[in-house]
Design a protein around this motif. Sequence first.
Motif, PDB file in Angstrom:
ATOM      1  N   HIS A 202      44.962 -19.338 -10.226  1.00 36.15           N
ATOM      2  CA  HIS A 202      43.837 -18.396 -10.102  1.00 36.15           C
ATOM      3  C   HIS A 202      44.132 -17.152 -10.928  1.00 36.15           C
ATOM      4  CE1 HIS A 202      40.296 -16.595  -8.460  1.00 36.15           C
ATOM      5  NE2 HIS A 202      40.967 -15.616  -7.850  1.00 36.15           N
ATOM      6  N   ASP A 220      38.935  -9.493  -8.056  1.00 34.35           N
ATOM      7  CA  ASP A 220      39.159 -10.911  -7.741  1.00 34.35           C
ATOM      8  C   ASP A 220      37.806 -11.594  -7.554  1.00 34.35           C
ATOM      9  OD1 ASP A 220      39.981 -13.378  -6.919  1.00 34.35           O
ATOM     10  OD2 ASP A 220      41.121 -12.688  -5.183  1.00 34.35           O
ATOM     11  N   LYS A 222      37.350 -14.521  -6.402  1.00 37.40           N
ATOM     12  CA  LYS A 222      37.400 -15.470  -5.283  1.00 37.40           C
ATOM     13  C   LYS A 222      38.183 -14.824  -4.142  1.00 37.40           C
ATOM     14  CE  LYS A 222      38.314 -20.336  -4.235  1.00 37.40           C
ATOM     15  NZ  LYS A 222      38.899 -21.603  -4.735  1.00 37.40           N
ATOM     16  N   PRO A 224      39.715 -14.014  -0.673  1.00 41.23           N
ATOM     17  CA  PRO A 224      40.053 -14.825   0.510  1.00 41.23           C
ATOM     18  C   PRO A 224      39.286 -14.340   1.731  1.00 41.23           C
ATOM     19  CG  PRO A 224      41.825 -13.289   0.001  1.00 41.23           C
ATOM     20  CD  PRO A 224      40.835 -13.169  -1.117  1.00 41.23           C
ATOM     21  N   LYS A 226      40.324 -13.551   4.649  1.00 42.97           N
ATOM     22  CA  LYS A 226      41.053 -12.372   5.123  1.00 42.97           C
ATOM     23  C   LYS A 226      41.791 -11.787   3.927  1.00 42.97           C
ATOM     24  CE  LYS A 226      41.727 -14.034   9.855  1.00 42.97           C
ATOM     25  NZ  LYS A 226      42.730 -14.337  10.917  1.00 42.97           N
ATOM     26  N   SER A 228      44.308 -10.876   2.129  1.00 42.83           N
ATOM     27  CA  SER A 228      45.756 -11.013   2.169  1.00 42.83           C
ATOM     28  C   SER A 228      46.201 -11.759   0.926  1.00 42.83           C
ATOM     29  CB  SER A 228      46.193 -11.771   3.427  1.00 42.83           C
ATOM     30  OG  SER A 228      47.587 -11.961   3.429  1.00 42.83           O
ATOM     31  N   TYR A 229      47.182 -11.200   0.219  1.00 47.42           N
ATOM     32  CA  TYR A 229      47.631 -11.782  -1.042  1.00 47.42           C
ATOM     33  C   TYR A 229      49.139 -12.058  -0.979  1.00 47.42           C
ATOM     34  CZ  TYR A 229      43.149 -10.718  -3.197  1.00 47.42           C
ATOM     35  OH  TYR A 229      41.804 -10.689  -3.503  1.00 47.42           O
ATOM     36  N   GLN A 257      31.308 -13.049  -7.038  1.00 45.14           N
ATOM     37  CA  GLN A 257      32.171 -14.176  -6.703  1.00 45.14           C
ATOM     38  C   GLN A 257      31.799 -15.410  -7.523  1.00 45.14           C
ATOM     39  OE1 GLN A 257      34.904 -13.763  -4.053  1.00 45.14           O
ATOM     40  NE2 GLN A 257      34.320 -11.947  -5.243  1.00 45.14           N
TER      41      GLN A 257
END
Length: 287
Positions: A202, A220, A222, A224, A226, A228-229, A257
Amino acid sequence: MNQLSPVKYIFLFRSMIDLRNTSKNNEELIKLEKNLDQKVTFDIYGRAEVASGIDAKEDHGESQSNENCYKNDRPDRPTESNSGFASENDVNSKSRKDKKRKKTFPETETKKRKTHQSETNSDDNSKRNSIWIQALGLREGERQILLQKRWLNDTIINAGQQLLSAKYPHIGGFQDPLIMQSTGFIPEPGEFVQIVNIANSHWVTFSNIGLEHPKVRLFDSKLPPKISYPLDIVKAAACLLQTRDPHIVIEVMNVIQQKGGSSCGPLALAFASALCAGINPVIVNFS
């Protein structure tokens, strides 16, 4: 016969059966050859075999020569070629021919297929490795990725960053994404734009344009469920900022998105282009 011993009686009885079977086999053989107009032989199990015209001539000639050799070598042993059964040499010669047919033909075809396949693969590899745009390090394989709208590799992403860096030389960043996987990004003293890869699957965009140190924005396509990376994202931001502060602020932006699974690369480049041009990617509807 009543005075014969049991062993001699059984031997005589079996001999009579063998003679009768031999006579019957000869009669059936003559009938089959007349009806089929082809040579008919019996295998070692007593099953009838019909040979084609060419094979029959070859088998017949070879069996005769083998039979003559067999007679000359071992004159005391009678042969059964006239009894309706195929001789041992006939069976062996036919089995050898069958083995040759079964062995050589598939192997030859397999070798031809493998040779053709290797030549095709070699041609495909040479086409993919042929130069497309030498200044950007792009090859024919990258051109096919763009035409087929597949997932962008690091070579295409790096080429896009080179174009942006040449157009906007006052903006830092645009480092090769592969650097992060080896030694880590070089610290950027001023404003920068940098495309980063997450887990080899990604593409996202980092930028600190218009922000106070030590802050960075993450664009980003896409997000998530939640926010969190993985730790790799934090490491990338830390390398670019190179700060002594114990905390780094990463602001995740609400950008458009992606709809397809391979659109993250083009959108990451679009976010970078907008940032360089002074446009906020959040308000742009990239299509």
